[in-house]
Write an enzyme that holds these catalytic residues in place. Structure first.
Site, PDB file in Angstrom:
ATOM      1  N   SER A 285       6.968  52.387  87.460  1.00  0.00           N
ATOM      2  CA  SER A 285       5.589  52.872  87.386  1.00  0.00           C
ATOM      3  C   SER A 285       4.798  52.275  86.226  1.00  0.00           C
ATOM      4  O   SER A 285       3.599  52.507  86.122  1.00  0.00           O
ATOM      5  CB  SER A 285       5.584  54.401  87.278  1.00  0.00           C
ATOM      6  OG  SER A 285       6.283  54.798  86.116  1.00  0.00           O
TER       7      SER A 285
ATOM      8  N   HIS B  77      18.306  51.493  79.303  1.00  0.00           N
ATOM      9  CA  HIS B  77      18.253  52.944  79.099  1.00  0.00           C
ATOM     10  C   HIS B  77      19.628  53.605  79.191  1.00  0.00           C
ATOM     11  O   HIS B  77      19.721  54.813  79.362  1.00  0.00           O
ATOM     12  CB  HIS B  77      17.300  53.586  80.115  1.00  0.00           C
ATOM     13  CG  HIS B  77      15.851  53.272  79.854  1.00  0.00           C
ATOM     14  ND1 HIS B  77      14.839  53.586  80.731  1.00  0.00           N
ATOM     15  CD2 HIS B  77      15.242  52.666  78.796  1.00  0.00           C
ATOM     16  CE1 HIS B  77      13.669  53.181  80.229  1.00  0.00           C
ATOM     17  NE2 HIS B  77      13.892  52.621  79.067  1.00  0.00           N
TER      18      HIS B  77
END
Ligand code: APR
Length: 231
Positions: A176, A108
């Site tokens: 998550s 990212h």
């Protein structure tokens, strides 16, 4: 049991939580304080680059002051001492794996880097980026944080998928499981026949896909897990 020669580890914001960096989706997390569509998309940057720069400047300053915790140090130890390959893939943009002495693949992007969307050049970002900042290579006044925003394609995907398809063990730490493609890595690894383990404070959206679960704060669970792998 299959011999473990190749390990792929995916990390998320949870590994840096105990270094004082907020996660995105836990209670009071970054995405409760800011709307993704205001600060983390290419459209947001086109519409209001000042707001986007201020958001990432704040993140960059926090990350610059943060120090790695026991989990980051343990992964660096694993990379240095394990007899096989350890690929560390991170969704984090904070640079704490490197501060601990590990090498991570940043899918990212990185807060510490700036990107010129005009010529593609990347360089070390100043602690505060401003609107109209010129590219150090082509001088176009459009420099942006080198962060993969929503709607953009994560970096190094070919290298990561190759590693997942040949790994013996896949671990996900402090993520998550809500953001793809990273959330799908466990399925890729399973298809390759790898053992899979999730280390998290609680169940994630992808918990069902893992063989094993180690529950607790990363600063405690990761060093103990690394000790077992190195034993
Ligand atoms: N130890 C272990 N796990 C923890 C800890 C801790 N101390 N603290 C929080 N966690 C776990 C939470 O239970 C949660 O599952 O870390 C996870 C954090 O989830 P997110 O905030 O959604 O972070 P992440 O999964 O890294 O987000 C993925 O979303 O917005 C994007 O680009 C951003 O890279 C980010 C991506």
């Amino acid at each position: 049991m299959r011999r473990i020669d190749r390990i792929v580890i995916l990390t998320g914001a949870g590994i840096s939580a105990e270094s004082g960096l907020g996660t995105f989706r836990d209670e009071g997390g970054l995405w409760a304080q800011h709307r993704i569509e205001d600060v983390a998309t290419p459209e947001a940057f086109a519409r209001n680059p000042d707001l986007v720069h201020r958001f990432y400047n704040a993140r960059r300053m926090q990350a610059a002051d943060a120090t790695p915790n026991a989990a980051h140090h343990a992964l660096a130890r694993l990379q240095a001492r394990f007899s096989g390959d350890v690929m560390l893939v991170t969704q984090n943009v904070d640079g704490l794996h490197e501060k601990a002495g590990a090498q991570a693949v940043h899918m990212h992007g990185e807060l510490a880097r700036a990107l010129c969307p005009t010529c593609g050049h990347r360089w070390e970002a100043p602690i505060e980026m401003t609107v109209g900042e010129p590219c150090v290579a082509c001088a176009a006044p459009t420099a942006r944080p080198d962060i993969v925003w929503f709607g953009e394609i994560p970096y190094h995907m070919e290298q990561i998928l190759d590693a997942l398809q040949t790994c013996d063990l896949f671990a996900a730490i402090g993520t998550s499981g809500q953001v793809y493609p990273a959330a799908g890595f466990v399925e890729e690894a399973r298809m390759a026949g790898a053992a899979t383990v999730e280390l998290n404070l609680r169940d994630s959206d992808m918990s069902h896909a893992f063989d094993d679960h180690i529950t607790g704060p990363a600063s405690k669970t990761v060093p103990a897990w690394v000790d077992r792998l190195l034993a």
